[in-house]
Scaffold this active site. Structure first.
Site, PDB file in Angstrom:
ATOM      1  N   HIS A  71       0.807  -1.218   0.000  1.00 53.22           N
ATOM      2  CA  HIS A  71       0.000   0.000   0.000  1.00 53.22           C
ATOM      3  C   HIS A  71       0.844   1.274   0.000  1.00 53.22           C
ATOM      4  O   HIS A  71       0.598   2.161  -0.825  1.00 53.22           O
ATOM      5  CB  HIS A  71      -1.092   0.040   1.062  1.00 53.22           C
TER       6      HIS A  71
ATOM      7  N   ARG B 107     -10.939 -10.602 -11.608  1.00 56.45           N
ATOM      8  CA  ARG B 107      -9.660 -10.104 -12.099  1.00 56.45           C
ATOM      9  C   ARG B 107      -8.635 -11.234 -12.020  1.00 56.45           C
ATOM     10  O   ARG B 107      -8.838 -12.213 -11.298  1.00 56.45           O
ATOM     11  CB  ARG B 107      -9.178  -8.910 -11.277  1.00 56.45           C
ATOM     12  N   ARG B 108      -7.528 -11.089 -12.754  1.00 55.69           N
ATOM     13  CA  ARG B 108      -6.347 -11.953 -12.624  1.00 55.69           C
ATOM     14  C   ARG B 108      -6.591 -13.437 -12.849  1.00 55.69           C
ATOM     15  O   ARG B 108      -5.785 -14.252 -12.428  1.00 55.69           O
ATOM     16  CB  ARG B 108      -5.736 -11.832 -11.219  1.00 55.69           C
TER      17      ARG B 108
ATOM     18  N   TYR C 197       1.516   5.101  -2.621  1.00 56.08           N
ATOM     19  CA  TYR C 197       1.817   6.515  -2.326  1.00 56.08           C
ATOM     20  C   TYR C 197       3.203   6.890  -2.827  1.00 56.08           C
ATOM     21  O   TYR C 197       3.455   8.049  -3.121  1.00 56.08           O
ATOM     22  CB  TYR C 197       1.607   6.824  -0.834  1.00 56.08           C
TER      23      TYR C 197
ATOM     24  N   HIS D 244     -10.365   0.597 -10.593  1.00 61.89           N
ATOM     25  CA  HIS D 244      -9.891   1.599  -9.613  1.00 61.89           C
ATOM     26  C   HIS D 244      -8.451   1.988  -9.891  1.00 61.89           C
ATOM     27  O   HIS D 244      -8.112   3.166  -9.948  1.00 61.89           O
ATOM     28  CB  HIS D 244     -10.041   1.016  -8.196  1.00 61.89           C
ATOM     29  N   PHE D 245      -7.588   0.987 -10.102  1.00 54.10           N
ATOM     30  CA  PHE D 245      -6.181   1.417 -10.148  1.00 54.10           C
ATOM     31  C   PHE D 245      -5.773   2.000 -11.498  1.00 54.10           C
ATOM     32  O   PHE D 245      -4.740   2.662 -11.577  1.00 54.10           O
ATOM     33  CB  PHE D 245      -5.207   0.382  -9.573  1.00 54.10           C
ATOM     34  N   HIS D 246      -6.611   1.809 -12.522  1.00 57.80           N
ATOM     35  CA  HIS D 246      -6.296   2.557 -13.749  1.00 57.80           C
ATOM     36  C   HIS D 246      -6.743   4.019 -13.618  1.00 57.80           C
ATOM     37  O   HIS D 246      -6.306   4.864 -14.394  1.00 57.80           O
ATOM     38  CB  HIS D 246      -6.905   1.875 -14.979  1.00 57.80           C
TER      39      HIS D 246
HETATM   40 FE1  HAS Z   1      -6.151   2.074  -4.003  1.00 59.61          FE
HETATM   41  C1  HAS Z   1      -6.440  -1.351  -4.263  1.00 59.61           C
HETATM   42  C2  HAS Z   1      -8.105   2.048  -1.198  1.00 59.61           C
HETATM   43  C3  HAS Z   1      -5.658   5.469  -3.594  1.00 59.61           C
HETATM   44  C4  HAS Z   1      -3.620   1.986  -6.336  1.00 59.61           C
HETATM   45  N1  HAS Z   1      -5.233   0.603  -5.099  1.00 59.61           N
HETATM   46  C5  HAS Z   1      -5.528  -0.740  -5.075  1.00 59.61           C
HETATM   47  C6  HAS Z   1      -4.694  -1.412  -6.043  1.00 59.61           C
HETATM   48  C7  HAS Z   1      -3.865  -0.468  -6.595  1.00 59.61           C
HETATM   49  C8  HAS Z   1      -4.219   0.796  -6.003  1.00 59.61           C
HETATM   50  C9  HAS Z   1      -2.776  -0.717  -7.624  1.00 59.61           C
HETATM   51  O1  HAS Z   1      -9.119  -0.004   0.817  1.00 59.61           O
HETATM   52  C10 HAS Z   1      -4.750  -2.898  -6.374  1.00 59.61           C
HETATM   53  C11 HAS Z   1      -3.705  -3.687  -5.660  1.00 59.61           C
HETATM   54  C12 HAS Z   1      -3.762  -5.141  -6.079  1.00 59.61           C
HETATM   55  O2  HAS Z   1      -3.119  -5.468  -7.102  1.00 59.61           O
HETATM   56  O3  HAS Z   1      -4.480  -5.907  -5.460  1.00 59.61           O
HETATM   57  N2  HAS Z   1      -6.804   3.493  -2.677  1.00 59.61           N
HETATM   58  C13 HAS Z   1      -7.611   3.284  -1.635  1.00 59.61           C
HETATM   59  C14 HAS Z   1      -7.904   4.545  -0.974  1.00 59.61           C
HETATM   60  C15 HAS Z   1      -7.213   5.509  -1.654  1.00 59.61           C
HETATM   61  C16 HAS Z   1      -6.509   4.840  -2.710  1.00 59.61           C
HETATM   62  C17 HAS Z   1      -8.774   4.766   0.226  1.00 59.61           C
HETATM   63  N3  HAS Z   1      -4.898   3.462  -4.807  1.00 59.61           N
HETATM   64  C18 HAS Z   1      -4.845   4.788  -4.489  1.00 59.61           C
HETATM   65  C19 HAS Z   1      -3.801   5.426  -5.248  1.00 59.61           C
HETATM   66  C20 HAS Z   1      -3.221   4.440  -6.006  1.00 59.61           C
HETATM   67  C21 HAS Z   1      -3.924   3.217  -5.734  1.00 59.61           C
HETATM   68  C22 HAS Z   1      -3.453   6.898  -5.147  1.00 59.61           C
HETATM   69  C23 HAS Z   1      -2.083   4.503  -6.960  1.00 59.61           C
HETATM   70  C24 HAS Z   1      -1.372   5.567  -7.195  1.00 59.61           C
HETATM   71  N4  HAS Z   1      -7.097   0.627  -2.949  1.00 59.61           N
HETATM   72  C25 HAS Z   1      -7.800   0.825  -1.803  1.00 59.61           C
HETATM   73  C26 HAS Z   1      -8.224  -0.484  -1.272  1.00 59.61           C
HETATM   74  C27 HAS Z   1      -7.755  -1.457  -2.128  1.00 59.61           C
HETATM   75  C28 HAS Z   1      -7.047  -0.727  -3.182  1.00 59.61           C
HETATM   76  C29 HAS Z   1      -9.001  -0.748  -0.055  1.00 59.61           C
HETATM   77  C30 HAS Z   1      -7.896  -2.988  -1.998  1.00 59.61           C
HETATM   78  C31 HAS Z   1      -9.014  -3.452  -2.819  1.00 59.61           C
HETATM   79  C32 HAS Z   1      -9.107  -4.961  -2.855  1.00 59.61           C
HETATM   80  O4  HAS Z   1     -10.063  -5.492  -2.272  1.00 59.61           O
HETATM   81  O5  HAS Z   1      -8.256  -5.653  -3.449  1.00 59.61           O
HETATM   82  C33 HAS Z   1      -7.158   6.999  -1.271  1.00 59.61           C
HETATM   83  O6  HAS Z   1      -5.831   7.379  -1.025  1.00 59.61           O
HETATM   84  C34 HAS Z   1      -7.810   7.867  -2.300  1.00 59.61           C
HETATM   85  C35 HAS Z   1      -7.939   9.298  -1.833  1.00 59.61           C
HETATM   86  C36 HAS Z   1      -8.195  10.205  -2.994  1.00 59.61           C
HETATM   87  C37 HAS Z   1      -9.082  11.189  -3.016  1.00 59.61           C
HETATM   88  C38 HAS Z   1      -9.267  11.976  -4.292  1.00 59.61           C
HETATM   89  C39 HAS Z   1      -8.772  13.417  -4.178  1.00 59.61           C
HETATM   90  C40 HAS Z   1      -8.932  14.102  -5.495  1.00 59.61           C
HETATM   91  C41 HAS Z   1      -8.000  14.931  -6.061  1.00 59.61           C
HETATM   92  C42 HAS Z   1      -8.299  15.528  -7.415  1.00 59.61           C
HETATM   93  C43 HAS Z   1      -8.826  16.955  -7.285  1.00 59.61           C
HETATM   94  C44 HAS Z   1      -9.109  17.521  -8.630  1.00 59.61           C
HETATM   95  C45 HAS Z   1      -8.864  18.807  -8.988  1.00 59.61           C
HETATM   96  C46 HAS Z   1      -9.133  19.179 -10.420  1.00 59.61           C
HETATM   97  C47 HAS Z   1      -8.283  19.837  -8.098  1.00 59.61           C
HETATM   98  C48 HAS Z   1      -9.908  11.519  -1.847  1.00 59.61           C
HETATM   99  C49 HAS Z   1      -6.739  15.309  -5.381  1.00 59.61           C
HETATM  100  C50 HAS Z   1     -10.167  20.279 -10.530  1.00 59.61           C
HETATM  101  C51 HAS Z   1     -10.490  20.429 -11.981  1.00 59.61           C
HETATM  102  C52 HAS Z   1     -10.612  21.610 -12.638  1.00 59.61           C
HETATM  103  C53 HAS Z   1     -10.871  21.625 -14.083  1.00 59.61           C
HETATM  104  C54 HAS Z   1     -10.487  22.919 -11.972  1.00 59.61           C
END
Ligand code: HAS
Length: 561
Positions: free
Chosen positions: A223, A440-441, A227, A377-379
């Site tokens: 995990h 998946r997988r 980050y 999700h991860f894409h």
């Molecule tokens: Fe995840 C599974 C929970 C973030 C990558 N995640 C994965 C896997 C990958 C991955 C690769 O709780 C699969 C692993 C495998 O092979 O089995 N993930 C989270 C949570 C977050 C999260 C709570 N993940 C990421 C990030 C990744 C990533 C970042 C890669 C870089 N994830 C999980 C969980 C699993 C999981 C479970 C396990 C699932 C399972 O059962 O297998 C959080 O950190 C996300 C927080 C993000 C936000 C979004 C903030 C939005 C922003 C954009 C703002 C936009 C603006 C644009 C300003 C709250 C910052 C404005 C636009 C204008 C035009 C003005």
């Protein structure tokens, strides 16, 4: 000395260019492997015309080259670029080259073993799937190389602090150190997993391996790994984006707080990948779940801080009204092509973040775990905001370090928008399919489209077809990028680009935030949380597992000896 007077040495420029160009080739091989996955699933191709082999082989190449090799090289190159530039100190060149060579040798070994079909273990290398020992050795070299780069920056930073007592550490340096503090802590567990368990088992020195313990050690690393991918993108969002948009960083204090919170919460959350695993008590899964919601918090702060910085930029460019400022941002200005990589990634991340919060909720995880929802999700995370920020960053670094003008600017600018359309279609297909149980997988031989396959399920087919369309658009975007990237690499040098520079932003307000100036307290809190959250998990695993597993190959119906 101002940053304008600072000069990178030729050796630093050559090293950083190498660290960008070679992994770009590997990235393309990996992305090709990914595209093949969607075609296999849909039954459009039965076997990869270039690499041949089975499904797990292609998926391993895709995951390892894209998610581990390319990302680690980019993070090191970005650190090698922004840390010396911000601190106005040159790298110790010999140590920097040593780190680069270790990573290059490790990557080539790992890539060859995978292409030879001797490591069909996916990027998670879960036992009992067993790889050739050289696969693990190659990965260890990549990690050790990245540690050497980090150790090279530490004395520079300490010297800078001594000579500049009372000055705030530049935000890009804070971000890069955060990235590598998280990485260093995380990789300690995977080092134990590989050196103590998997390598001796793969060498035949021991027969069996404790599968649950290995998985738990992997997710201790796995995990925070996400980050480690995200944080260099955050460095570019906070340090570069406001300036490229024509504004300033809305809150420097918020940016520093975000980085410190990542140090604290990135690691004690890994068990959310093991919610469905036996051997770990549900109270510890709950604790990791709580910390998972905590680690989403710095990203929520980022959403507001970056949106406020963009609004400030849009209004400075003449935007008015509630949303009129958005139209004024340089979405389609050729000279602001870097903006498109960062903004498109942020828009994608809104959905990547929401789906992460879904995964983090135990009850909803029971619906989506091990389904195609998760690659969806991860894409939207690693293959969205992270990939686009790294592609934009790679183009920028090459342009600066090689002194080459960015070629095909219009096409370069269009890549993130084309990719965004593709990844939204792809992920929607995967996630909708996942919600009706598409796994998946699974190593189904060829595809879910084959009526003779055990996993044939006609209801999934529309969603597989949708993801093929998305995958095709994503692949096209990457092909355009690769052409533009190498057109830039082979372009004639520009004499005017003698001095390397970065679009580093100034903060809008002066916020002293003395409590955010030192990494140490946050590292200590992180260690306490890790010990509290992982000791009971490891004890549970040790108490409830006996013996181990013999190796297993996806192509063999019986365990291997
Ligand atoms: Fe995840 C599974 C929970 C973030 C990558 N995640 C994965 C896997 C990958 C991955 C690769 O709780 C699969 C692993 C495998 O092979 O089995 N993930 C989270 C949570 C977050 C999260 C709570 N993940 C990421 C990030 C990744 C990533 C970042 C890669 C870089 N994830 C999980 C969980 C699993 C999981 C479970 C396990 C699932 C399972 O059962 O297998 C959080 O950190 C996300 C927080 C993000 C936000 C979004 C903030 C939005 C922003 C954009 C703002 C936009 C603006 C644009 C300003 C709250 C910052 C404005 C636009 C204008 C035009 C003005």
């Amino acid at each position: 000395m101002s940053t304008l007077d600072f000069r990178f040495t030729k050796s630093e420029k050559n090293l950083n260019s190498t660290l960008i160009i070679i992994p770009m080739v590997l990235l393309f091989i990996g992305i090709y492997g990914g595209f093949m996955q969607t075609l296999f699933r849909a039954g459009i191709v039965q076997s990869d015309p270039f690499m041949g082999g089975e499904y797990y082989k292609g998926l391993t190449i895709h995951g390892v080259l894209n998610a581990i090799v390319f990302t680690t090289f980019f993070a090191v190159a970005l650190g090698n670029a922004v840390i010396p530039w911000s601190l106005k100190m040159n790298l110790n060149s010999k140590v920097a080259w040593l780190s680069g060579i270790l990573m290059l040798v490790g990557s080539v070994i790992t890539a060859l073993v995978m292409v030879a079909g001797e490591a069909t273990v996916l990027y998670t290398f879960y036992p009992p799937l067993k790889a050739h020992p050289l696969f693990y050795i190659g990965l260890v070299l990549v990690v050790v190389g990245s540690w050497v780069a980090f150790f090279n920056w530490i004395p520079m930073y300490l010297r800078w602090r001594k000579e500049n007592a009372g000055e705030k550490t530049p935000i890009a340096v804070v971000g890069m150190f955060t990235t590598f503090i998280v990485w260093f802590i995380a990789t300690l567990s995977v080092a134990v997993e590989i050196l103590v368990f998997l390598l001796p088992w793969s060498l035949g020195l021991v027969d069996e391996v404790n599968v649950m313990l290995a998985r738990t050690l992997f997710w201790f690393f796995g995990h925070p790994l996400v980050y480690f991918w995200l944080l260099p993108a955050y460095v570019m969002y906070y340090a570069f984006l406001p300036k490229i948009a024509g504004g300033r960083l809305y809150s420097d204090m918020a940016a520093r707080l975000v980085f410190m919170l990542f140090i604290v919460f990135s690691v004690p959350v890994g068990t959310h990948h093991q919610y469905m695993d036996p051997a770990i008590g549900s109270q510890w899964k709950f604790l990791h779940g709580v910390f998972t919601f905590a680690v989403a918090f710095p990203s929520l702060i980022t959403a507001f801080t970056i949106a406020a910085s963009l609004e400030y930029a849009g209004r400075k460019r003449g935007g008015t009204g509630l949303f009129g400022w958005i139209k004024k941002l340089p979405f389609f200005e050729k000279d602001s092509w870097f903006f498109s990589y960062l903004i498109a990634g942020l828009v994608i991340f809104i959905f990547g973040g929401i789906s992460g919060i879904v995964n983090a909720s135990y009850q909803m995880n029971t619906v989506v775990h091990n389904t195609a929802w998760i690659p969806g999700h991860f894409h939207l995370t690693v293959a969205g905001p992270v990939l686009l920020a790294f592609l934009g960053g790679s183009m920028y670094l090459i342009h600066q370090f090689m002194g080459k003008p960015v070629k095909m600017k219009g096409w370069t600018l269009s890549v993130p928008y084309i990719y965004t359309i593709g990844v939204f279609i792809f992920s929607w297909g995967m996630m909708r399919g996942g919600l009706i149980g598409m796994p998946r997988r699974t190593n189904t031989g060829a595809s879910y489209a084959n009526p003779e396959s055990m996993l044939y399920q006609p209801d999934w087919m529309p969603f597989i077809d949708i993801s093929v369309i998305g995958g095709l658009i994503m692949f096209l975007a990457i092909v355009i990028y690769i052409v533009a990237f190498f057109a830039t690499v082979f372009a004639r040098s520009e004499a005017t680009l003698e001095a390397v520079t970065f679009p580093v932003t100034a903060p809008l307000h002066d916020e002293p935030a003395n409590w955010l100036r030192n990494f140490k307290p946050y590292i200590y809190i992180a260690i306490v949380l890790i010990v509290l959250s992982y000791t009971p998990v490891i004890l549970d695993v040790l108490e409830s597992t006996t013996g181990g597993s013999l190796p297993y190959s996806p192509n063999s119906p019986v365990p291997l000896r």
